[in-house]
Motif scaffolding. Structure first.
Motif, PDB file in Angstrom:
ATOM      1  N   TRP A  88       0.842  -1.210   0.000  1.00  0.00           N
ATOM      2  CA  TRP A  88       0.000   0.000   0.000  1.00  0.00           C
ATOM      3  C   TRP A  88       0.878   1.261   0.000  1.00  0.00           C
ATOM      4  O   TRP A  88       0.583   2.223  -0.701  1.00  0.00           O
ATOM      5  N   ALA A  89       1.962   1.198   0.769  1.00  0.00           N
ATOM      6  CA  ALA A  89       2.868   2.356   0.807  1.00  0.00           C
ATOM      7  C   ALA A  89       3.658   2.457  -0.496  1.00  0.00           C
ATOM      8  O   ALA A  89       3.771   3.544  -1.085  1.00  0.00           O
ATOM      9  N   ASP A  90       4.167   1.319  -0.975  1.00  0.00           N
ATOM     10  CA  ASP A  90       5.012   1.343  -2.176  1.00  0.00           C
ATOM     11  C   ASP A  90       4.226   1.823  -3.405  1.00  0.00           C
ATOM     12  O   ASP A  90       4.774   2.519  -4.261  1.00  0.00           O
ATOM     13  N   LEU A  91       2.963   1.428  -3.505  1.00  0.00           N
ATOM     14  CA  LEU A  91       2.157   1.789  -4.680  1.00  0.00           C
ATOM     15  C   LEU A  91       1.325   3.059  -4.447  1.00  0.00           C
ATOM     16  O   LEU A  91       0.512   3.418  -5.315  1.00  0.00           O
ATOM     17  N   ASP A  92       1.515   3.692  -3.311  1.00  0.00           N
ATOM     18  CA  ASP A  92       0.713   4.896  -3.002  1.00  0.00           C
ATOM     19  C   ASP A  92      -0.774   4.647  -3.207  1.00  0.00           C
ATOM     20  O   ASP A  92      -1.471   5.422  -3.871  1.00  0.00           O
ATOM     21  N   VAL A  93      -1.260   3.554  -2.647  1.00  0.00           N
ATOM     22  CA  VAL A  93      -2.678   3.204  -2.841  1.00  0.00           C
ATOM     23  C   VAL A  93      -3.620   4.259  -2.258  1.00  0.00           C
ATOM     24  O   VAL A  93      -4.549   4.686  -2.926  1.00  0.00           O
ATOM     25  N   GLN A  95      -5.508   7.662  -1.126  1.00  0.00           N
ATOM     26  CA  GLN A  95      -5.540   9.079  -1.525  1.00  0.00           C
ATOM     27  C   GLN A  95      -5.798   9.876  -0.242  1.00  0.00           C
ATOM     28  O   GLN A  95      -4.885  10.216   0.474  1.00  0.00           O
ATOM     29  N   GLY A  97      -7.175   8.533   2.344  1.00  0.00           N
ATOM     30  CA  GLY A  97      -6.857   7.541   3.360  1.00  0.00           C
ATOM     31  C   GLY A  97      -8.022   7.105   4.234  1.00  0.00           C
ATOM     32  O   GLY A  97      -7.904   6.118   4.971  1.00  0.00           O
ATOM     33  N   GLN A 100      -9.101   3.525   4.048  1.00  0.00           N
ATOM     34  CA  GLN A 100      -8.048   2.529   3.799  1.00  0.00           C
ATOM     35  C   GLN A 100      -7.835   1.523   4.919  1.00  0.00           C
ATOM     36  O   GLN A 100      -7.379   0.409   4.659  1.00  0.00           O
ATOM     37  N   THR A 135     -10.031   4.819  -5.478  1.00  0.00           N
ATOM     38  CA  THR A 135      -8.706   4.199  -5.619  1.00  0.00           C
ATOM     39  C   THR A 135      -8.814   2.717  -6.010  1.00  0.00           C
ATOM     40  O   THR A 135      -7.863   1.964  -5.827  1.00  0.00           O
ATOM     41  N   ARG A 138      -5.977   1.025  -7.928  1.00  0.00           N
ATOM     42  CA  ARG A 138      -4.741   0.844  -7.145  1.00  0.00           C
ATOM     43  C   ARG A 138      -4.934  -0.238  -6.081  1.00  0.00           C
ATOM     44  O   ARG A 138      -3.997  -0.976  -5.765  1.00  0.00           O
TER      45      ARG A 138
END
Ligand code: FES
Ligand code: FES
Length: 152
Positions: A88-93, A95, A97, A100, A135, A138
Protein backbone atom coordinates in the motif's frame (compact mmCIF):
# COMPACT_ATOMS: atom_id res chain seq x y z
CA UNK A 1 -19.75 -3.56 31.77
CA UNK A 2 -18.53 -5.69 28.91
CA UNK A 3 -15.16 -7.37 28.52
CA UNK A 4 -13.92 -7.27 24.96
CA UNK A 5 -10.65 -8.71 23.70
CA UNK A 6 -9.26 -6.22 21.22
CA UNK A 7 -5.84 -6.72 19.66
CA UNK A 8 -5.06 -9.36 22.26
CA UNK A 9 -5.87 -7.16 25.25
CA UNK A 10 -8.94 -7.61 27.47
CA UNK A 11 -10.74 -4.28 27.83
CA UNK A 12 -13.45 -3.80 30.42
CA UNK A 13 -15.66 -1.17 28.88
CA UNK A 14 -18.56 0.67 30.47
CA UNK A 15 -20.99 -0.08 27.67
CA UNK A 16 -24.43 -1.46 27.12
CA UNK A 17 -24.13 -4.82 25.29
CA UNK A 18 -26.09 -3.26 22.42
CA UNK A 19 -23.52 -0.54 21.83
CA UNK A 20 -22.00 -0.80 18.34
CA UNK A 21 -18.53 -2.29 18.51
CA UNK A 22 -17.27 0.67 16.49
CA UNK A 23 -18.30 3.12 19.21
CA UNK A 24 -16.55 1.06 21.87
CA UNK A 25 -13.38 0.68 19.81
CA UNK A 26 -13.10 4.37 19.00
CA UNK A 27 -14.67 6.20 21.93
CA UNK A 28 -14.07 3.89 24.89
CA UNK A 29 -10.87 2.07 23.96
CA UNK A 30 -9.40 4.98 21.99
CA UNK A 31 -8.37 3.11 18.85
CA UNK A 32 -9.27 5.53 16.08
CA UNK A 33 -7.82 3.73 13.06
CA UNK A 34 -11.21 2.12 12.45
CA UNK A 35 -13.42 4.71 10.78
CA UNK A 36 -17.08 5.68 10.84
CA UNK A 37 -18.46 6.10 7.35
CA UNK A 38 -22.15 5.33 6.90
CA UNK A 39 -23.13 3.61 10.13
CA UNK A 40 -25.44 1.25 8.23
CA UNK A 41 -23.11 -1.50 6.94
CA UNK A 42 -22.86 -0.01 3.47
CA UNK A 43 -19.32 1.39 3.17
CA UNK A 44 -16.82 -0.88 4.95
CA UNK A 45 -14.88 1.94 6.62
CA UNK A 46 -15.50 0.32 10.00
CA UNK A 47 -14.24 -3.15 9.03
CA UNK A 48 -12.49 -5.11 11.77
CA UNK A 49 -11.83 -8.82 12.16
CA UNK A 50 -13.73 -10.95 14.66
CA UNK A 51 -12.03 -14.31 15.03
CA UNK A 52 -10.27 -13.56 11.76
CA UNK A 53 -13.38 -12.77 9.73
CA UNK A 54 -14.11 -9.27 8.44
CA UNK A 55 -17.17 -7.69 10.03
CA UNK A 56 -18.82 -4.26 9.99
CA UNK A 57 -18.20 -2.94 13.47
CA UNK A 58 -20.91 -0.28 13.07
CA UNK A 59 -23.51 -3.02 12.90
CA UNK A 60 -21.99 -5.46 15.40
CA UNK A 61 -23.01 -5.14 19.04
CA UNK A 62 -20.17 -5.22 21.51
CA UNK A 63 -22.10 -7.80 23.50
CA UNK A 64 -21.83 -10.15 20.53
CA UNK A 65 -18.03 -10.23 20.58
CA UNK A 66 -17.63 -11.26 24.20
CA UNK A 67 -15.33 -14.28 24.27
CA UNK A 68 -14.16 -13.58 20.72
CA UNK A 69 -11.02 -11.98 19.41
CA UNK A 70 -11.38 -8.56 17.79
CA UNK A 71 -8.57 -7.21 15.65
CA UNK A 72 -8.41 -3.63 14.42
CA UNK A 73 -6.01 -2.11 11.91
CA UNK A 74 -3.74 -1.13 14.81
CA UNK A 75 -3.36 -4.75 15.87
CA UNK A 76 -3.28 -6.60 12.60
CA UNK A 77 -0.14 -8.70 12.26
CA UNK A 78 1.37 -11.46 10.22
CA UNK A 79 2.92 -11.87 6.80
CA UNK A 80 -0.24 -11.13 4.79
CA UNK A 81 -1.13 -7.93 6.62
CA UNK A 82 2.45 -6.69 6.73
CA UNK A 83 2.95 -7.40 3.01
CA UNK A 84 -0.25 -5.56 2.16
CA UNK A 85 0.74 -2.57 4.27
CA UNK A 86 4.16 -2.43 2.58
CA UNK A 87 2.59 -2.67 -0.88
CA UNK A 88 0.00 0.00 0.00
CA UNK A 89 2.87 2.36 0.81
CA UNK A 90 5.01 1.34 -2.18
CA UNK A 91 2.16 1.79 -4.68
CA UNK A 92 0.71 4.90 -3.00
CA UNK A 93 -2.68 3.20 -2.84
CA UNK A 94 -4.39 5.65 -0.44
CA UNK A 95 -5.54 9.08 -1.52
CA UNK A 96 -7.29 10.78 1.42
CA UNK A 97 -6.86 7.54 3.36
CA UNK A 98 -10.20 7.56 5.12
CA UNK A 99 -11.42 4.22 3.78
CA UNK A 100 -8.05 2.53 3.80
CA UNK A 101 -8.01 0.83 7.18
CA UNK A 102 -11.19 -0.94 6.10
CA UNK A 103 -9.62 -1.76 2.75
CA UNK A 104 -6.57 -3.29 4.43
CA UNK A 105 -8.75 -5.37 6.76
CA UNK A 106 -10.82 -6.66 3.83
CA UNK A 107 -7.75 -7.34 1.68
CA UNK A 108 -6.04 -9.19 4.53
CA UNK A 109 -9.07 -11.43 4.97
CA UNK A 110 -9.12 -12.09 1.21
CA UNK A 111 -5.43 -12.96 0.86
CA UNK A 112 -5.51 -15.10 4.00
CA UNK A 113 -8.05 -17.40 2.37
CA UNK A 114 -7.11 -16.94 -1.30
CA UNK A 115 -3.43 -16.45 -2.09
CA UNK A 116 -3.99 -15.96 -5.81
CA UNK A 117 -7.18 -13.97 -6.29
CA UNK A 118 -8.40 -13.07 -9.77
CA UNK A 119 -9.73 -9.61 -10.58
CA UNK A 120 -13.21 -10.98 -10.04
CA UNK A 121 -12.24 -12.44 -6.67
CA UNK A 122 -10.80 -9.10 -5.62
CA UNK A 123 -13.80 -7.16 -6.81
CA UNK A 124 -16.16 -9.55 -5.02
CA UNK A 125 -14.20 -9.49 -1.77
CA UNK A 126 -13.74 -5.73 -1.78
CA UNK A 127 -17.17 -4.77 -3.13
CA UNK A 128 -18.45 -3.77 0.30
CA UNK A 129 -15.56 -1.37 0.87
CA UNK A 130 -16.31 1.93 -0.80
CA UNK A 131 -13.70 4.55 -1.63
CA UNK A 132 -14.85 8.08 -2.31
CA UNK A 133 -11.48 8.81 -3.89
CA UNK A 134 -12.02 5.91 -6.29
CA UNK A 135 -8.71 4.20 -5.62
CA UNK A 136 -10.18 0.92 -6.81
CA UNK A 137 -7.62 0.32 -9.56
CA UNK A 138 -4.74 0.84 -7.14
CA UNK A 139 -6.40 -1.38 -4.55
CA UNK A 140 -6.74 -4.13 -7.12
CA UNK A 141 -3.13 -3.66 -8.25
CA UNK A 142 -2.03 -3.66 -4.62
CA UNK A 143 -3.73 -6.94 -3.86
CA UNK A 144 -2.14 -8.54 -6.95
CA UNK A 145 1.29 -7.20 -6.00
CA UNK A 146 0.91 -8.45 -2.43
CA UNK A 147 -0.12 -11.87 -3.74
CA UNK A 148 3.01 -11.92 -5.90
CA UNK A 149 5.28 -10.97 -2.98
CA UNK A 150 3.63 -13.60 -0.76
CA UNK A 151 4.35 -16.26 -3.38
CA UNK A 152 8.07 -15.44 -3.44
S1 FES B 1 -19.48 2.72 8.91
FE1 FES B 1 -19.81 0.60 9.02
S2 FES B 1 -20.15 -0.03 6.98
FE2 FES B 1 -20.06 2.15 6.88
S1 FES C 1 -8.73 6.94 -0.19
FE1 FES C 1 -10.19 8.52 0.15
S2 FES C 1 -12.03 7.46 0.55
FE2 FES C 1 -10.66 5.91 -0.08
Amino acid sequence: MVIATINGVDHTVDADPDMPLLWAIRDLVGLTGTKFGCGVAQCGACTVHVDGMPVRSCQTAIGDVVGKSVTTVEGIKGRVAETLQAVWADLDVPQCGYCQSGQIMAATALLTTNRKPSDDDIDAAMAGNLCRCATYQRIRAGVHEAAKRLEA
